[in-house]
Design a protein around this motif. Structure first.
Motif, PDB file in Angstrom:
ATOM      1  N   PRO A   1     -60.338  19.339  41.000  1.00 16.64           N
ATOM      2  CA  PRO A   1     -59.670  18.071  41.197  1.00 16.64           C
ATOM      3  C   PRO A   1     -59.222  17.424  39.739  1.00 16.64           C
ATOM      4  CG  PRO A   1     -61.246  17.785  42.410  1.00 16.64           C
ATOM      5  CD  PRO A   1     -61.616  19.211  41.580  1.00 16.64           C
ATOM      6  N   GLU A   2     -58.220  16.627  39.705  1.00 19.75           N
ATOM      7  CA  GLU A   2     -57.889  16.107  38.494  1.00 19.75           C
ATOM      8  C   GLU A   2     -58.838  14.786  38.481  1.00 19.75           C
ATOM      9  OE1 GLU A   2     -53.672  15.467  38.098  1.00 19.75           O
ATOM     10  OE2 GLU A   2     -53.730  15.263  36.032  1.00 19.75           O
ATOM     11  N   VAL A   3     -58.616  14.084  39.452  1.00 20.23           N
ATOM     12  CA  VAL A   3     -59.550  12.789  39.620  1.00 20.23           C
ATOM     13  C   VAL A   3     -60.434  12.674  40.624  1.00 20.23           C
ATOM     14  CG1 VAL A   3     -59.448  10.368  39.610  1.00 20.23           C
ATOM     15  CG2 VAL A   3     -57.520  11.554  38.486  1.00 20.23           C
ATOM     16  N   ILE A   4     -61.591  12.172  40.631  1.00 26.89           N
ATOM     17  CA  ILE A   4     -62.622  12.172  41.768  1.00 26.89           C
ATOM     18  C   ILE A   4     -62.975  11.107  41.758  1.00 26.89           C
ATOM     19  CG2 ILE A   4     -64.465  13.278  42.844  1.00 26.89           C
ATOM     20  CD1 ILE A   4     -64.278  15.862  41.168  1.00 26.89           C
ATOM     21  N   MET A   5     -62.653  10.189  42.956  1.00 27.24           N
ATOM     22  CA  MET A   5     -63.245   8.892  43.290  1.00 27.24           C
ATOM     23  C   MET A   5     -64.282   8.627  44.019  1.00 27.24           C
ATOM     24  SD  MET A   5     -59.619   7.136  43.166  1.00 27.24           S
ATOM     25  CE  MET A   5     -59.334   5.611  42.730  1.00 27.24           C
ATOM     26  N   PHE A   6     -65.259   7.634  43.681  1.00 24.63           N
ATOM     27  CA  PHE A   6     -66.249   7.313  44.742  1.00 24.63           C
ATOM     28  C   PHE A   6     -66.419   5.897  44.782  1.00 24.63           C
ATOM     29  CE2 PHE A   6     -67.673  11.313  42.651  1.00 24.63           C
ATOM     30  CZ  PHE A   6     -68.613  12.127  43.544  1.00 24.63           C
TER      31      PHE A   6
ATOM     32  N   GLY B   1     -54.957  17.033  42.122  1.00 26.49           N
ATOM     33  CA  GLY B   1     -54.940  16.276  43.107  1.00 26.49           C
ATOM     34  C   GLY B   1     -56.074  14.965  42.938  1.00 26.49           C
ATOM     35  N   VAL B   2     -56.253  14.056  43.480  1.00 30.12           N
ATOM     36  CA  VAL B   2     -56.981  12.923  43.383  1.00 30.12           C
ATOM     37  C   VAL B   2     -57.727  12.853  44.818  1.00 30.12           C
ATOM     38  CG1 VAL B   2     -57.300  10.188  43.174  1.00 30.12           C
ATOM     39  CG2 VAL B   2     -55.110  11.512  42.327  1.00 30.12           C
ATOM     40  N   TRP B   3     -59.123  13.124  44.516  1.00 31.60           N
ATOM     41  CA  TRP B   3     -60.224  13.289  45.517  1.00 31.60           C
ATOM     42  C   TRP B   3     -60.963  12.200  45.611  1.00 31.60           C
ATOM     43  CZ3 TRP B   3     -61.237  18.098  48.216  1.00 31.60           C
ATOM     44  CH2 TRP B   3     -60.200  19.015  47.955  1.00 31.60           C
ATOM     45  N   VAL B   4     -61.293  11.468  46.949  1.00 29.15           N
ATOM     46  CA  VAL B   4     -62.147  10.383  47.204  1.00 29.15           C
ATOM     47  C   VAL B   4     -63.283  10.982  48.262  1.00 29.15           C
ATOM     48  CG1 VAL B   4     -62.005   8.233  48.343  1.00 29.15           C
ATOM     49  CG2 VAL B   4     -59.933   8.723  47.165  1.00 29.15           C
TER      50      VAL B   4
END
Lengths: 351, 262
Positions: free
Chosen positions: A120-125, A25-28
């Motif tokens: 997660p696969e990608v974590i965005m801030f 998942g891509v997490w923000v």
């Protein structure tokens, strides 16, 4: 026509379902400021949506704070619903008094536990203060690579690697960075770099609450630093500049805005003629040429010499009552309004 | 007390020309400067040293082809400088550098305070300070205007919202200092000559360590990979806001707030 599509047309609400399977998942991680989701978070969700669609993954939002999960407030949609509407498939909410204000210790502990579990696969801030404090620490903890200030994204689909363009020398050119092996991939997203996503009022979902373990913050606020005097930076090197022009109205309000933003005060020739600024504060190719991160032009009409002198500014806000003022051709954010009407409201919002 | 300052160098931007239409970067004058934020961090370290008893050790922020920045730090007032070399370290990114620096701090006998610049002038990366804090497992204060040490605690001034606040953390801690936060001093001429000629006591202060002795082979593998350059499209300007003054104020405040505090 598909019946479900017909339902949508008839304003039936679409229930967003979230897959139970863990991992990926891509997490923000949302940035909440002043009781609202920061625009950069929504932009990040929009970017995450595009990524996740190519990856075949889900987009998750994480909300931390106090009272963020309270859906019955006067806000028509709670903050979590805003995340759903912007494109999230799942939202995790941590609601605790210790998270009321951003302090890195408690925030880190919640996020670290959550990501430990969810992998997660990608974590965005957002590349805001909060994102810049949290992302590198979590990246080091999880052994992931961090690409900071991402202004454009692409995907290497064969290896599921995100490639981010990072501005060099404040945006002279971009360097494309990727983190080919280590997972999760951490990103911080530059504010304003991605378009705001379409807010779909028919999307909604049920946020999941996460437990908060009490953690003592390791950095404590002692109190206001009243005796601290910010250093005087020469205008040419200033990061933030508030400049007044002939139409600024009340110079005292402009000065208050400069203080509130921690900015240097400047002006155009009109402001000098009015006696508001000194000769060394004139922004003009014949005066000082500036290159700040932010330039707020209050009541400046913007002649050729002035506009050429602010060419290197990264973000320009212009406030002027005349819709045809030349400053609007170079500004990123244009307000066709008398500064006297908008400045008090702006000061109040900033406080 | 031992203070570690982390220093890097940057290609002077006034010596380069970026031509987006040609898709190239022309380097007309290759001159390197100390990273402005790192220079401020060194100044903070030297002020703490002047106020009390401290040993200031300069370390590189990442792989460096030469030890110029460390010699400059010694000439400016640092007591010791360690130049990190090794084949494995040549490609190090921030994640690797953080591990190596943490191991170097341990070999020095522990650091009470690590000071670094909050951001680099060229790549705009601000992750090193936090990564070192995580590797050392200590608190971090990011983006300080000023820092001082008393009673085993570090106090720093940060900008929060529209005002400045003082924050405090127990030592050991990592503090990153904003570029332009204070006026850095210049290197001492005589010390500069001595350090480059290798004469006097100061020449002994520059050591060279191999990074592969500090951490194992696996930790030296960089996580990030460079995949070329790109040129930004022409910025779109002139976006007009509409609505009541209050709505406009809210939009402007959001935009300004997001771009502040870096």
């Amino acid at each position: 026509m598909d019946a479900s599509y017909l339902d949508l047309l008839m304003a039936q609400q679409e229930e967003v379902s979230e897959e139970a399977a863990g991992g990926g998942g891509v997490w923000v991680v949302a940035d909440v400021s002043g009781g609202a989701i920061a625009p950069v978070t929504l932009e990040a969700i929009g970017a995450a949506r595009t990524l996740a669609d190519s990856l075949g993954a889900y987009v998750y939002g994480v909300l931390l704070g106090e009272g963020v999960s309270d859906g019955s407030t006067s806000l028509t949609t709670s903050l979590a619903q805003t995340l759903y509407q912007a494109g999230a498939d799942g939202v995790r909410v941590a609601d605790d008094p210790s998270l009321a204000q951003f302090v890195s210790g408690p925030y880190l502990s919640v996020l670290s536990d959550l990501f430990e579990q969810e992998r997660p696969e990608v974590i965005m801030f957002g590349a805001t203060r909060q994102g810049q404090e949290l992302a590198p620490r979590l990246a080091q903890r999880f052994g992931g690579g961090l690409i900071e200030h991402v202004a454009a994204l692409s995907l290497d689909e064969s290896t599921r690697t995100v490639q981010g363009s990072v501005p060099i020398y404040g945006g002279e050119y971009f360097q494309i960075l990727a983190c080919p092996e280590a997972r999760p991939q951490f990103l911080t997203v530059e504010p304003g770099a991605f378009p705001a996503p379409f807010i779909d009022n028919f999307r909604k979902g049920e946020p999941t609450t996460i437990d908060v373990k009490p953690v003592e913050p390791d950095v404590r606020v002692v109190g206001p630093a009243d005796d601290f005097d910010p250093p005087q930076v020469p205008l040419a090197q200033a990061d933030v500049i508030v400049a007044a022009g002939r139409q600024a109205g009340d110079i005292e309000t402009v000065k208050q805005l400069a203080t509130a933003l921690g900015a240097q005060l400047a002006g155009d020739r009109g402001a000098r003629d009015a006696g508001w600024i000194g000769p060394e504060q004139i922004v003009d190719v014949r005066g000082v040429e500036v290159a700040p991160q932010m330039y707020v032009a209050v009541g400046i009409r913007g002649d050729t010499f002035h506009n050429a002198a602010i060419e290197d500014a990264r973000f320009i806000v212009a406030i002027h009552p005349d819709a045809n003022a030349p400053i609007f051709q170079v500004a990123d954010m244009c307000l066709e309004v008398d500064p006297r009407e908008v400045l008090p409201a702006l000061l109040e919002t900033l406080e | 007390m031992r203070i570690i300052t982390v220093l890097g160098r940057v290609l002077d931007p006034s010596g380069i020309v970026v031509k987006a239409t040609a898709g190239r970067i022309f380097v007309n004058r290759e001159e390197y400067l100390l990273q402005p934020a790192d220079r401020c961090a060194l100044e903070v370290a030297l002020r703490i040293k002047a106020a009390g008893d401290a040993e200031v050790v300069a370390l590189p922020r990442g792989p460096l082809p030469d030890d110029d920045v460390l010699r400059q730090a010694l000439a400016t007032g640092a007591d010791r400088a360690i130049y990190l070399t090794g084949d494995g370290f040549k490609k190090a990114d921030e994640a690797v550098a953080a591990l190596v620096l943490a191991a170097a701090a341990e070999r020095l006998g522990g650091a009470d305070l690590v000071l670094a610049g909050s951001t680099t002038m060229d790549t705009g990366q601000s992750q090193l300070g936090s990564r070192i804090a995580e590797a050392l497992g200590c608190p971090q204060i990011i983006g300080a205007w000023q820092a001082s040490v008393s009673d085993g605690k570090v106090q720093a001034v940060l900008r929060q919202g529209t005002a400045y606040v003082t924050v405090e953390a127990d030592l050991p801690a990592v503090v990153t200092v904003l570029p332009g936060a204070l006026k850095p001093r210049y290197p001492d001429g005589a010390r500069l000559v001595n350090i480059y000629k290798g004469t006097g006591e100061i020449a002994e202060a520059l050591e060279q360590w191999d990074a592969s002795d500090l951490v194992d082979e696996d930790s030296l593998k960089p996580l990030l990979e460079r995949r070329g350059q790109d040129f930004p499209p022409e910025r779109e300007r002139g976006a007009r806001l509409s609505g009541t003054p209050e709505e406009m104020a809210q939009a402007v405040a959001d935009a300004l707030r997001e771009r502040m505090g870096r």
